[in-house]
Write an enzyme that holds these catalytic residues in place. Sequence first.
Site, PDB file in Angstrom:
ATOM      1  N   HIS A   1      37.700  49.176  42.956  1.00  0.00           N
ATOM      2  CA  HIS A   1      37.477  47.945  43.126  1.00  0.00           C
ATOM      3  C   HIS A   1      38.408  47.114  42.265  1.00  0.00           C
ATOM      4  CE1 HIS A   1      35.410  44.069  43.107  1.00  0.00           C
ATOM      5  NE2 HIS A   1      34.321  44.393  42.842  1.00  0.00           N
TER       6      HIS A   1
ATOM      7  N   LYS B   1      25.907  47.495  66.762  1.00  0.00           N
ATOM      8  CA  LYS B   1      25.705  48.007  67.959  1.00  0.00           C
ATOM      9  C   LYS B   1      26.724  49.267  68.331  1.00  0.00           C
ATOM     10  CE  LYS B   1      25.829  43.176  70.011  1.00  0.00           C
ATOM     11  NZ  LYS B   1      26.446  42.278  70.785  1.00  0.00           N
TER      12      LYS B   1
ATOM     13  N   ARG C   1      34.996  44.871  51.962  1.00  0.00           N
ATOM     14  CA  ARG C   1      34.018  45.727  51.480  1.00  0.00           C
ATOM     15  C   ARG C   1      33.221  46.707  52.054  1.00  0.00           C
ATOM     16  NH1 ARG C   1      30.084  43.783  46.140  1.00  0.00           N
ATOM     17  NH2 ARG C   1      32.240  44.049  45.022  1.00  0.00           N
TER      18      ARG C   1
ATOM     19  N   ARG D   1      29.081  37.658  43.381  1.00  0.00           N
ATOM     20  CA  ARG D   1      30.390  37.026  42.877  1.00  0.00           C
ATOM     21  C   ARG D   1      31.938  37.557  43.505  1.00  0.00           C
ATOM     22  NH1 ARG D   1      26.852  38.263  39.081  1.00  0.00           N
ATOM     23  NH2 ARG D   1      26.149  39.845  40.121  1.00  0.00           N
ATOM     24  N   THR D   2      31.649  38.646  44.258  1.00  0.00           N
ATOM     25  CA  THR D   2      33.042  39.060  44.693  1.00  0.00           C
ATOM     26  C   THR D   2      33.445  38.172  46.186  1.00  0.00           C
ATOM     27  OG1 THR D   2      32.809  41.115  43.882  1.00  0.00           O
ATOM     28  CG2 THR D   2      34.596  40.852  45.453  1.00  0.00           C
TER      29      THR D   2
HETATM   30  C1  NCD Z   1      30.124  45.334  41.041  1.00  0.00           C
HETATM   31  C2  NCD Z   1      30.545  45.962  42.437  1.00  0.00           C
HETATM   32  O1  NCD Z   1      30.182  45.698  43.316  1.00  0.00           O
HETATM   33  O2  NCD Z   1      31.248  47.078  42.400  1.00  0.00           O
HETATM   34  N1  NCD Z   1      29.967  44.215  41.057  1.00  0.00           N
HETATM   35  C3  NCD Z   1      31.052  43.215  41.089  1.00  0.00           C
HETATM   36  O3  NCD Z   1      31.712  43.471  42.067  1.00  0.00           O
HETATM   37  N2  NCD Z   1      30.911  42.366  40.326  1.00  0.00           N
HETATM   38  C4  NCD Z   1      29.430  46.329  40.413  1.00  0.00           C
HETATM   39  C5  NCD Z   1      27.853  46.768  40.676  1.00  0.00           C
HETATM   40  O4  NCD Z   1      27.639  46.756  41.917  1.00  0.00           O
HETATM   41  O5  NCD Z   1      27.121  47.162  39.845  1.00  0.00           O
END
Ligand code: NCD
Length: 301
Positions: free
Chosen positions: A131, A81, A103, A53-54
């Site tokens: 997040h 590497k 991320r 999703r993100t």
């Molecule tokens: C979450 C995350 O990656 O922090 N998902 C997201 O970004 N929608 C939650 C998760 O991984 O459970």
Amino acid sequence: MHIIRPSDLSDDQLDHLLREAEHWLEHNRGADKRVDRLAGRSIVLAFFENSTRTLLSFDMAAQRLGAMVTTLPAGQSSLAKGETLIDTALTIDAMQVDALVMRHPEPGAPDTVAETIRAAVVNAGDGTGEHPTQGLLDVATIHHHFGRVDGLKVAICGDIRHSRVASSTHALLERLGADVTLAGPAALMPEGHDGADGIDDAVAGADVVMMLRIQRERLAADLGDAPGEYLARYGLTEKRFATAAPGAVIMHPGPMNRGVEILGELADSEHSLITAQVEMGVAMRMAVLDLAINEPAAVTS
Ligand code: NCD
């Protein structure tokens, strides 16, 4: 500006993002999704942890604003590497990018990068840290549905200890005046929290029930739960949801483990805002990228 945690945003910026996300939500429902707000700008997406999703929604958000988007295939990058994260970030920065959406499994990684590079850093999740865009899309989804956040009773249930969503969403909900209760198995509650379990109390009378996945990849030991056991003890079942307030809604940031923290039928029910969260995710990330790159001009618009 860098957007790494909810506290990076002033109250004016938070209000601005909520208004802008509503605007982009409407806009995205139209046939022509592209505008020129970030025309000519270059955005890199670097995800060193899995995402559906993100990653997709930042990519769509950037493209819909007219930016040029480049995704670093993290699994195949030079990190494998032995290159440090900072050297990777400096390399990306030297390519004259305007924003780096990242991320990373290490809490605090985006802070280290932000101290080093010129481009705006947007945190798309740092380990068990924060997040912020998930927190923002969650409060925007609640605001869109109820017309307010202030005074709503919200239960956040599940793996609170390892969840960056719990941190960011909780902080923003409290800032906007919601009454938040956290609940989960004792082993998954934050250190020092005395409210272990408590899922029945948290859900009773709640306007919003937000369920979280068990972050098994961040657990040292397995929970040792038999199939169906977690759902019965700590998950969202019909019986538990029936005790929530009239008109209550169900939320989940995804990815869901159906039959573990949530009964699949409830996730698909008319009470669920789970796909509304996904839709708001693209809209909110449009607002966030615009703010990160165009600030302060963006807030006065
Ligand atoms: C979450 C995350 O990656 O922090 N998902 C997201 O970004 N929608 C939650 C998760 O991984 O459970």
